[in-house]
Design a protein around this motif. Sequence first.
Motif, PDB file in Angstrom:
ATOM      1  N   THR A  43      42.053  52.363  51.272  1.00 11.67           N
ATOM      2  CA  THR A  43      42.251  50.915  51.232  1.00 11.67           C
ATOM      3  C   THR A  43      42.046  50.368  49.828  1.00 11.67           C
ATOM      4  O   THR A  43      42.830  49.548  49.333  1.00 11.67           O
ATOM      5  CB  THR A  43      41.301  50.222  52.219  1.00 11.67           C
ATOM      6  OG1 THR A  43      41.570  50.699  53.544  1.00 11.67           O
ATOM      7  CG2 THR A  43      41.463  48.722  52.175  1.00 11.67           C
ATOM      8  N   LEU A  44      41.001  50.816  49.149  1.00 19.38           N
ATOM      9  CA  LEU A  44      40.771  50.368  47.766  1.00 19.38           C
ATOM     10  C   LEU A  44      41.886  50.824  46.849  1.00 19.38           C
ATOM     11  O   LEU A  44      42.288  50.101  45.931  1.00 19.38           O
ATOM     12  CB  LEU A  44      39.422  50.885  47.270  1.00 19.38           C
ATOM     13  CG  LEU A  44      38.201  49.963  47.431  1.00 19.38           C
ATOM     14  CD1 LEU A  44      38.329  48.718  46.564  1.00 19.38           C
ATOM     15  CD2 LEU A  44      37.932  49.598  48.858  1.00 19.38           C
ATOM     16  N   ALA A  45      42.419  52.013  47.088  1.00 17.73           N
ATOM     17  CA  ALA A  45      43.545  52.486  46.278  1.00 17.73           C
ATOM     18  C   ALA A  45      44.753  51.573  46.458  1.00 17.73           C
ATOM     19  O   ALA A  45      45.464  51.256  45.490  1.00 17.73           O
ATOM     20  CB  ALA A  45      43.899  53.919  46.654  1.00 17.73           C
ATOM     21  N   ALA A  46      44.987  51.118  47.693  1.00 14.49           N
ATOM     22  CA  ALA A  46      46.116  50.213  47.950  1.00 14.49           C
ATOM     23  C   ALA A  46      45.871  48.826  47.363  1.00 14.49           C
ATOM     24  O   ALA A  46      46.794  48.174  46.865  1.00 14.49           O
ATOM     25  CB  ALA A  46      46.364  50.110  49.455  1.00 14.49           C
ATOM     26  N   LEU A  47      44.620  48.371  47.373  1.00 14.51           N
ATOM     27  CA  LEU A  47      44.303  47.065  46.800  1.00 14.51           C
ATOM     28  C   LEU A  47      44.395  47.070  45.281  1.00 14.51           C
ATOM     29  O   LEU A  47      44.672  46.048  44.661  1.00 14.51           O
ATOM     30  CB  LEU A  47      42.897  46.634  47.237  1.00 14.51           C
ATOM     31  CG  LEU A  47      42.754  46.177  48.694  1.00 14.51           C
ATOM     32  CD1 LEU A  47      41.285  46.102  49.085  1.00 14.51           C
ATOM     33  CD2 LEU A  47      43.428  44.836  48.906  1.00 14.51           C
ATOM     34  N   ALA A  48      44.131  48.212  44.663  1.00 15.93           N
ATOM     35  CA  ALA A  48      44.293  48.415  43.218  1.00 15.93           C
ATOM     36  C   ALA A  48      43.561  47.367  42.390  1.00 15.93           C
ATOM     37  O   ALA A  48      44.160  46.604  41.644  1.00 15.93           O
ATOM     38  CB  ALA A  48      45.781  48.426  42.854  1.00 15.93           C
ATOM     39  N   PRO A  49      42.223  47.308  42.485  1.00 16.12           N
ATOM     40  CA  PRO A  49      41.480  46.317  41.705  1.00 16.12           C
ATOM     41  C   PRO A  49      41.639  46.532  40.210  1.00 16.12           C
ATOM     42  O   PRO A  49      41.730  47.666  39.735  1.00 16.12           O
ATOM     43  CB  PRO A  49      40.025  46.544  42.144  1.00 16.12           C
ATOM     44  CG  PRO A  49      39.994  47.932  42.704  1.00 16.12           C
ATOM     45  CD  PRO A  49      41.332  48.169  43.291  1.00 16.12           C
ATOM     46  N   ALA A  50      41.667  45.433  39.474  1.00 17.64           N
ATOM     47  CA  ALA A  50      41.723  45.458  38.021  1.00 17.64           C
ATOM     48  C   ALA A  50      40.648  44.520  37.484  1.00 17.64           C
ATOM     49  O   ALA A  50      40.227  43.586  38.185  1.00 17.64           O
ATOM     50  CB  ALA A  50      43.111  45.039  37.523  1.00 17.64           C
ATOM     51  N   ALA A  82      44.036  39.482  45.350  1.00 17.80           N
ATOM     52  CA  ALA A  82      44.314  40.416  46.443  1.00 17.80           C
ATOM     53  C   ALA A  82      43.551  39.951  47.683  1.00 17.80           C
ATOM     54  O   ALA A  82      42.501  39.307  47.577  1.00 17.80           O
ATOM     55  CB  ALA A  82      43.895  41.833  46.061  1.00 17.80           C
ATOM     56  N   VAL A  83      44.083  40.300  48.845  1.00 15.16           N
ATOM     57  CA  VAL A  83      43.452  39.956  50.120  1.00 15.16           C
ATOM     58  C   VAL A  83      43.393  41.215  50.972  1.00 15.16           C
ATOM     59  O   VAL A  83      44.392  41.934  51.097  1.00 15.16           O
ATOM     60  CB  VAL A  83      44.238  38.857  50.870  1.00 15.16           C
ATOM     61  CG1 VAL A  83      43.613  38.611  52.248  1.00 15.16           C
ATOM     62  CG2 VAL A  83      44.277  37.565  50.068  1.00 15.16           C
ATOM     63  N   PHE A  84      42.234  41.464  51.557  1.00 12.75           N
ATOM     64  CA  PHE A  84      42.104  42.521  52.551  1.00 12.75           C
ATOM     65  C   PHE A  84      41.732  41.884  53.876  1.00 12.75           C
ATOM     66  O   PHE A  84      40.810  41.069  53.944  1.00 12.75           O
ATOM     67  CB  PHE A  84      41.030  43.535  52.166  1.00 12.75           C
ATOM     68  CG  PHE A  84      40.718  44.504  53.268  1.00 12.75           C
ATOM     69  CD1 PHE A  84      41.675  45.421  53.694  1.00 12.75           C
ATOM     70  CD2 PHE A  84      39.485  44.490  53.912  1.00 12.75           C
ATOM     71  CE1 PHE A  84      41.408  46.306  54.732  1.00 12.75           C
ATOM     72  CE2 PHE A  84      39.206  45.377  54.940  1.00 12.75           C
ATOM     73  CZ  PHE A  84      40.170  46.283  55.349  1.00 12.75           C
ATOM     74  N   LEU A 118      39.018  39.228  44.953  1.00 15.20           N
ATOM     75  CA  LEU A 118      39.418  39.707  46.279  1.00 15.20           C
ATOM     76  C   LEU A 118      38.869  38.788  47.357  1.00 15.20           C
ATOM     77  O   LEU A 118      37.715  38.366  47.299  1.00 15.20           O
ATOM     78  CB  LEU A 118      38.876  41.120  46.518  1.00 15.20           C
ATOM     79  CG  LEU A 118      39.029  41.675  47.946  1.00 15.20           C
ATOM     80  CD1 LEU A 118      40.476  42.082  48.209  1.00 15.20           C
ATOM     81  CD2 LEU A 118      38.078  42.834  48.191  1.00 15.20           C
ATOM     82  N   TRP A 119      39.712  38.482  48.353  1.00 16.12           N
ATOM     83  CA  TRP A 119      39.223  37.939  49.617  1.00 16.12           C
ATOM     84  C   TRP A 119      39.083  39.109  50.587  1.00 16.12           C
ATOM     85  O   TRP A 119      40.068  39.808  50.885  1.00 16.12           O
ATOM     86  CB  TRP A 119      40.205  36.947  50.214  1.00 16.12           C
ATOM     87  CG  TRP A 119      40.295  35.614  49.560  1.00 16.12           C
ATOM     88  CD1 TRP A 119      39.616  35.170  48.468  1.00 16.12           C
ATOM     89  CD2 TRP A 119      41.142  34.534  49.986  1.00 16.12           C
ATOM     90  NE1 TRP A 119      39.981  33.886  48.172  1.00 16.12           N
ATOM     91  CE2 TRP A 119      40.917  33.460  49.099  1.00 16.12           C
ATOM     92  CE3 TRP A 119      42.064  34.372  51.024  1.00 16.12           C
ATOM     93  CZ2 TRP A 119      41.586  32.249  49.216  1.00 16.12           C
ATOM     94  CZ3 TRP A 119      42.721  33.162  51.147  1.00 16.12           C
ATOM     95  CH2 TRP A 119      42.482  32.108  50.249  1.00 16.12           C
ATOM     96  N   ASP A 120      37.883  39.333  51.102  1.00 17.24           N
ATOM     97  CA  ASP A 120      37.625  40.345  52.127  1.00 17.24           C
ATOM     98  C   ASP A 120      37.450  39.594  53.447  1.00 17.24           C
ATOM     99  O   ASP A 120      36.371  39.080  53.748  1.00 17.24           O
ATOM    100  CB  ASP A 120      36.375  41.145  51.760  1.00 17.24           C
ATOM    101  CG  ASP A 120      36.041  42.235  52.758  1.00 17.24           C
ATOM    102  OD1 ASP A 120      36.803  42.419  53.728  1.00 17.24           O
ATOM    103  OD2 ASP A 120      35.002  42.911  52.571  1.00 17.24           O
TER     104      ASP A 120
END
Length: 437
Positions: free
Chosen positions: A274-281, A353-355, A286-288
């Motif tokens: 999931t973190l790989a798909a969100l790709a934080p920079a 990003a949103v999860f 992020l909204w979790d």
Amino acid sequence: MNGASAISVVGIGADGWDGLPEASRRVLRAAEVLLGAPRQLDLLPPGGTPAGAPADGTATGTPQSDATATGTPHDGCPGERIAWPSPLRPAVPGLLAAHEGRAIAVLASGDPSFYGIARTLAETVGADRLRVHPHPSSVSYACARLGWALEAVETVSLVARPLAALAAALHPGRRILVLGEGPGTPADVAAHLRATGWGGTRIRVLEQLGGPRERVLDASAADWPYERTDALHVLALDCVRDPGTLRLGAAPGLPDEAYAHDGQLTKRYVRAATLAALAPAPGELLWDVGGGSGSIGVEWMRTHRSCRAIAVEKSPERAARITRNADTLGVPGLRVVTGPAPAALAGLPTPDAVFIGGGLTAPGLLDACWDALPAGGRLVANTVTLESEALLADRYRRHGGELVRLAVSTAVPVGGFTGWRQAMPVTQWSVTKEEEA
């Protein structure tokens, strides 16, 4: 600079006036207003007469100095001295405005641009108004004394920051420099290390670096004997993890045991995907949504110290648990909003990003998250139910992206043998929002 006068920011060390280069001295001699902490102002010599000023002191409102009647300057700082109030940040705009048009010099410890006042001033008046005169920082002095390579050392500031911020930097063999807030910081750090399984860590406190009263205190966290030290110090940590302490790596996918939870936890291998798909920079928010235990927000923030996250969780009990997990794992800045989504999303800052980890079937949730994203923003949603899977399949048809099913099996005893036990498969939709046509 839009016609506004420049503000000089001068770094000064524990060696005071003697350690300043001539360029910095000239700025301080010429200043009509000197702003700084009391200890910094006390490092300056008493008043003289700046070049071009009358010897009676009328240009600055200061008492007559011992300069000659011709106004020849000597090695002094005659400007009006003003100590910063506490709290500092709210007072900065008013103080600067009150002295607009006068030559202002602001004193700072070491390098003003390294966890210093220069950032606050730049945010207040704009960087183009500042003229920064740096001095060696405390971490530069510390590395010079310890023989450490500055670029290989991590620095953690605990000045106006919670002690929990240290946890994310702890890894075996790492060297960390900690900027302390006061005389009790080393004892607090030692106690924190003992309580979290890092009691074998060597601590050195370097006091009054660069000054005549420089001193080094040296002991392990487990045996730290000093309740208080000099207020002006840097801590140097050689990290040692105690036997039996859970190993936490730097990559996403921390062990599930690292989290307190009630079963609402994105499990380790799905979390890593999931973190790989969100790709934080760096710097992103992020909204979790449907935070559960907060694991996605926590590990998003652990990828870089400038990453930010907001966990939205309707259960007050789980929301409190998210805060505890964030503190334990070194990201106390994680913000928790307690309330049901999508209503609780109103007014939150725009995410990068949103999860969505829960509540996909709540009316309007997917639309609210999608609408909140700017172009280039990412959305990732996980589900284990057929009803939510149907929603994700529909969005996949409408917006594209990637739809995958993640299945993880673990080896378990089967009688005297070993077999596979499969966890519930997770359907994941990930998508990047494109520019509107």
